[in-house]
Motif scaffolding. Structure first.
Motif, mmCIF file in Angstrom:
data_model
loop_
_atom_site.group_PDB
_atom_site.id
_atom_site.type_symbol
_atom_site.label_atom_id
_atom_site.label_comp_id
_atom_site.label_asym_id
_atom_site.label_seq_id
_atom_site.Cartn_x
_atom_site.Cartn_y
_atom_site.Cartn_z
ATOM 1 N N TRP A 1 37.114 2.828 -8.528
ATOM 2 C CA TRP A 1 36.344 1.760 -7.886
ATOM 3 C C TRP A 1 35.305 2.295 -6.906
ATOM 4 C CZ3 TRP A 1 35.959 -2.799 -9.902
ATOM 5 C CH2 TRP A 1 36.983 -3.257 -10.736
ATOM 6 N N HIS A 2 35.020 3.587 -7.018
ATOM 7 C CA HIS A 2 33.925 4.133 -6.203
ATOM 8 C C HIS A 2 32.606 3.462 -6.572
ATOM 9 C CE1 HIS A 2 31.498 7.131 -4.037
ATOM 10 N NE2 HIS A 2 30.664 7.041 -5.068
ATOM 11 N N GLY A 3 32.350 3.330 -7.860
ATOM 12 C CA GLY A 3 31.038 2.846 -8.271
ATOM 13 C C GLY A 3 31.040 2.019 -9.535
ATOM 14 N N LYS A 4 31.808 0.926 -9.561
ATOM 15 C CA LYS A 4 31.726 0.021 -10.706
ATOM 16 C C LYS A 4 31.956 -1.411 -10.236
ATOM 17 C CE LYS A 4 36.473 -0.158 -12.523
ATOM 18 N NZ LYS A 4 37.296 -0.029 -13.744
ATOM 19 N N ALA A 5 31.453 -2.350 -11.033
ATOM 20 C CA ALA A 5 31.554 -3.764 -10.673
ATOM 21 C C ALA A 5 32.786 -4.399 -11.313
ATOM 22 C CB ALA A 5 30.297 -4.499 -11.127
ATOM 23 N N PRO A 6 33.379 -5.388 -10.641
ATOM 24 C CA PRO A 6 34.512 -6.104 -11.240
ATOM 25 C C PRO A 6 34.042 -7.029 -12.351
ATOM 26 C CG PRO A 6 33.906 -7.132 -9.161
ATOM 27 C CD PRO A 6 33.053 -5.902 -9.293
ATOM 28 N N ASN A 7 34.925 -7.261 -13.343
ATOM 29 C CA ASN A 7 34.618 -8.281 -14.337
ATOM 30 C C ASN A 7 34.957 -9.653 -13.748
ATOM 31 O OD1 ASN A 7 37.428 -8.722 -14.618
ATOM 32 N ND2 ASN A 7 37.573 -7.209 -16.268
ATOM 33 N N GLU A 8 34.770 -10.709 -14.527
ATOM 34 C CA GLU A 8 34.947 -12.059 -13.987
ATOM 35 C C GLU A 8 36.376 -12.294 -13.488
ATOM 36 O OE1 GLU A 8 34.227 -16.772 -15.185
ATOM 37 O OE2 GLU A 8 33.920 -15.196 -16.681
ATOM 38 N N GLU A 9 37.341 -11.880 -14.262
ATOM 39 C CA GLU A 9 38.741 -12.084 -13.864
ATOM 40 C C GLU A 9 39.067 -11.317 -12.583
ATOM 41 O OE1 GLU A 9 43.271 -11.285 -15.624
ATOM 42 O OE2 GLU A 9 41.512 -10.992 -16.913
ATOM 43 N N GLN A 10 38.619 -10.075 -12.506
ATOM 44 C CA GLN A 10 38.855 -9.266 -11.312
ATOM 45 C C GLN A 10 38.140 -9.846 -10.095
ATOM 46 O OE1 GLN A 10 37.322 -5.722 -13.104
ATOM 47 N NE2 GLN A 10 39.362 -4.838 -13.474
ATOM 48 N N TYR A 11 36.929 -10.321 -10.314
ATOM 49 C CA TYR A 11 36.142 -10.920 -9.241
ATOM 50 C C TYR A 11 36.861 -12.136 -8.664
ATOM 51 C CZ TYR A 11 32.301 -13.781 -7.281
ATOM 52 O OH TYR A 11 31.508 -14.570 -6.490
ATOM 53 N N LYS A 12 37.363 -12.996 -9.539
ATOM 54 C CA LYS A 12 38.074 -14.196 -9.078
ATOM 55 C C LYS A 12 39.333 -13.826 -8.312
ATOM 56 C CE LYS A 12 36.317 -17.371 -12.615
ATOM 57 N NZ LYS A 12 36.664 -18.176 -13.820
ATOM 58 N N GLN A 13 40.059 -12.830 -8.804
ATOM 59 C CA GLN A 13 41.267 -12.394 -8.103
ATOM 60 C C GLN A 13 40.918 -11.827 -6.728
ATOM 61 O OE1 GLN A 13 43.819 -9.528 -10.136
ATOM 62 N NE2 GLN A 13 44.747 -8.902 -8.201
ATOM 63 N N ALA A 14 39.848 -11.053 -6.673
ATOM 64 C CA ALA A 14 39.431 -10.453 -5.392
ATOM 65 C C ALA A 14 39.081 -11.530 -4.379
ATOM 66 C CB ALA A 14 38.232 -9.541 -5.614
ATOM 67 N N LEU A 15 38.370 -12.577 -4.821
ATOM 68 C CA LEU A 15 38.008 -13.654 -3.905
ATOM 69 C C LEU A 15 39.248 -14.380 -3.388
ATOM 70 C CD1 LEU A 15 34.817 -15.277 -5.503
ATOM 71 C CD2 LEU A 15 34.971 -13.567 -3.674
ATOM 72 N N HIS B 1 40.095 6.467 10.012
ATOM 73 C CA HIS B 1 40.956 6.516 8.822
ATOM 74 C C HIS B 1 40.922 5.143 8.142
ATOM 75 C CE1 HIS B 1 42.651 10.488 9.682
ATOM 76 N NE2 HIS B 1 42.555 10.137 10.955
ATOM 77 N N THR B 2 40.487 5.130 6.903
ATOM 78 C CA THR B 2 40.287 3.876 6.180
ATOM 79 C C THR B 2 40.915 3.939 4.794
ATOM 80 O OG1 THR B 2 38.156 4.610 5.292
ATOM 81 C CG2 THR B 2 38.113 3.394 7.387
ATOM 82 N N ILE B 3 40.871 2.818 4.105
ATOM 83 C CA ILE B 3 41.359 2.712 2.732
ATOM 84 C C ILE B 3 40.194 2.302 1.844
ATOM 85 C CG2 ILE B 3 42.888 1.442 1.167
ATOM 86 C CD1 ILE B 3 44.755 1.032 3.605
ATOM 87 N N LYS B 4 39.906 3.119 0.869
ATOM 88 C CA LYS B 4 38.818 2.781 -0.058
ATOM 89 C C LYS B 4 39.176 1.491 -0.799
ATOM 90 C CE LYS B 4 35.295 5.079 -2.652
ATOM 91 N NZ LYS B 4 34.560 6.343 -2.587
ATOM 92 N N GLY B 5 38.234 0.549 -0.841
ATOM 93 C CA GLY B 5 38.485 -0.729 -1.497
ATOM 94 C C GLY B 5 39.288 -1.702 -0.652
ATOM 95 N N LYS B 6 39.367 -1.465 0.658
ATOM 96 C CA LYS B 6 40.217 -2.255 1.545
ATOM 97 C C LYS B 6 39.967 -3.757 1.415
ATOM 98 C CE LYS B 6 42.915 -3.163 5.112
ATOM 99 N NZ LYS B 6 44.378 -3.021 5.052
ATOM 100 N N GLY B 7 41.061 -4.514 1.231
ATOM 101 C CA GLY B 7 40.987 -5.966 1.148
ATOM 102 C C GLY B 7 41.168 -6.512 -0.248
ATOM 103 N N VAL B 8 41.028 -5.632 -1.241
ATOM 104 C CA VAL B 8 41.202 -6.037 -2.639
ATOM 105 C C VAL B 8 42.275 -5.123 -3.233
ATOM 106 C CG1 VAL B 8 40.102 -6.360 -4.880
ATOM 107 C CG2 VAL B 8 38.792 -6.760 -2.779
ATOM 108 N N SER B 9 43.440 -5.664 -3.497
ATOM 109 C CA SER B 9 44.618 -4.849 -3.810
ATOM 110 C C SER B 9 44.394 -3.875 -4.960
ATOM 111 C CB SER B 9 45.813 -5.753 -4.120
ATOM 112 O OG SER B 9 45.551 -6.559 -5.271
ATOM 113 N N PHE B 10 43.772 -4.333 -6.037
ATOM 114 C CA PHE B 10 43.640 -3.468 -7.210
ATOM 115 C C PHE B 10 42.531 -2.428 -7.066
ATOM 116 C CE2 PHE B 10 41.188 -7.336 -8.052
ATOM 117 C CZ PHE B 10 39.952 -6.835 -8.438
ATOM 118 N N MET B 11 41.735 -2.526 -5.998
ATOM 119 C CA MET B 11 40.700 -1.529 -5.728
ATOM 120 C C MET B 11 41.160 -0.471 -4.730
ATOM 121 S SD MET B 11 37.128 -3.657 -5.455
ATOM 122 C CE MET B 11 36.494 -4.653 -6.813
#
Length: 277
Positions: A257-271, A241-251
């Motif tokens: 978020w099955h199949g798209k890339a983050p933009n720069e702002e989203q990428y920075k937040q994810a990191l 049992h898992t969470i899709k996008g686990k580790g990145v709150s907005f995913m």
């Protein structure tokens, strides 16, 4: 029940964090890819590559190696990251994901990427391949084990169940299937597209030993993999049992978020959320 070494768990949790960062880096740079299902499988794939699989990065075709088949091939960023972190690939190659001429295509290519056992992406086929590998190992009296990672939506495919029947018939106790049960697929929630429940009973009815775990709990993953090795005369299915996008709150748990890339702002937040400052 096996005792789990706390230091091993801590080590694997850190490796999984690094692999999640690699996944985000690759997909952001490529401006394309599948982050959701790659992130949901990160803890499982990390535990396999950094604790479970008997493999040799210096000799990827070692005949006695364990085999891992990523049946849900679109989640290849998680496997590419693990292969790089494990030493099969130089880490610099990760930045070439989905670029023209790169060995790291949008689905894995066994002829180009060291450590990839099967070219996958057409969903539903990976377990059949795993059955063939496991049966071949039995016939050749080899000791290697075979692990197949399936998507939950993928188990809507009929071929999965044909393979499940075959694995039971041939008593393939050297085969472990792991279902990444994140409850989302490309078209939305699995329960809305084609419900899977009762999934445990389905696998049991097909003759498998079945375990249910939290697919983000390293200790539970370790225990399940250990138990699978001790089961005799039948294959094991681990429903994680898992969470899709686990580790990145907005995913997390977001179908988009099955199949798209983050933009720069989203990428920075994810990191930042993954501990990169």
């Amino acid at each position: 029940m096996m005792d789990v070494n706390a230091s091993i768990v801590k080590y694997l949790e850190e490796q999984a964090r690094l692999i999640r960062i690699d996944i985000l880096d690759m997909i952001y740079k490529a401006k394309s890819g599948h982050p959701g299902g790659s992130l949901s499988a990160a803890d499982i794939v990390t535990t396999l590559y950094f604790n479970e699989l008997r493999v040799d990065p210096a000799n990827p075709k070692w005949p006695d190696r364990d085999r891992f088949v990523l049946s849900k091939g679109h989640a290849c960023p998680v496997m590419y990251a693990a292969l790089a972190e494990r030493g099969f690939l130089p880490k610099e190659v990760l930045s070439t994901l989905r670029q023209l001429g790169s060995i790291l295509q949008g689905h894995p290519d066994m002829k180009k990427v060291p450590g990839v056992e099967m070219s996958t992406g057409t969903l539903g086929q990976g377990l059949s391949v795993g059955v063939g590998m496991a049966l071949g190992g039995k016939l050749d009296k080899k000791e290697f084990r075979v692990y197949v990672l399936l998507g939950d939506g993928e188990t809507q495919e009929g071929q999965v169940w044909e393979a499940a029947m075959s694995a039971s018939k041939y008593k393939l106790d050297n085969l472990t299937a792991i279902v990444d049960y994140n409850r989302l697929q490309v078209d939305g929630f699995v329960d809305d597209v084609m419900p899977l429940e009762p999934l445990v009973l389905k696998w049991e009815a097909f003759g498998w030993h079945v375990l249910e775990i939290d697919g983000h709990n390293i200790a539970e993953i370790l225990k399940a993999l250990s138990e699978a090795k001790n089961v005799k005369h039948k294959p094991t299915c681990i429903i994680a049992h898992t969470i899709k996008g686990k580790g990145v709150s907005f995913m997390e748990n977001k179908p988009e978020w099955h199949g798209k890339a983050p933009n720069e702002e989203q990428y920075k937040q994810a990191l930042i959320e993954l501990g990169v400052h």
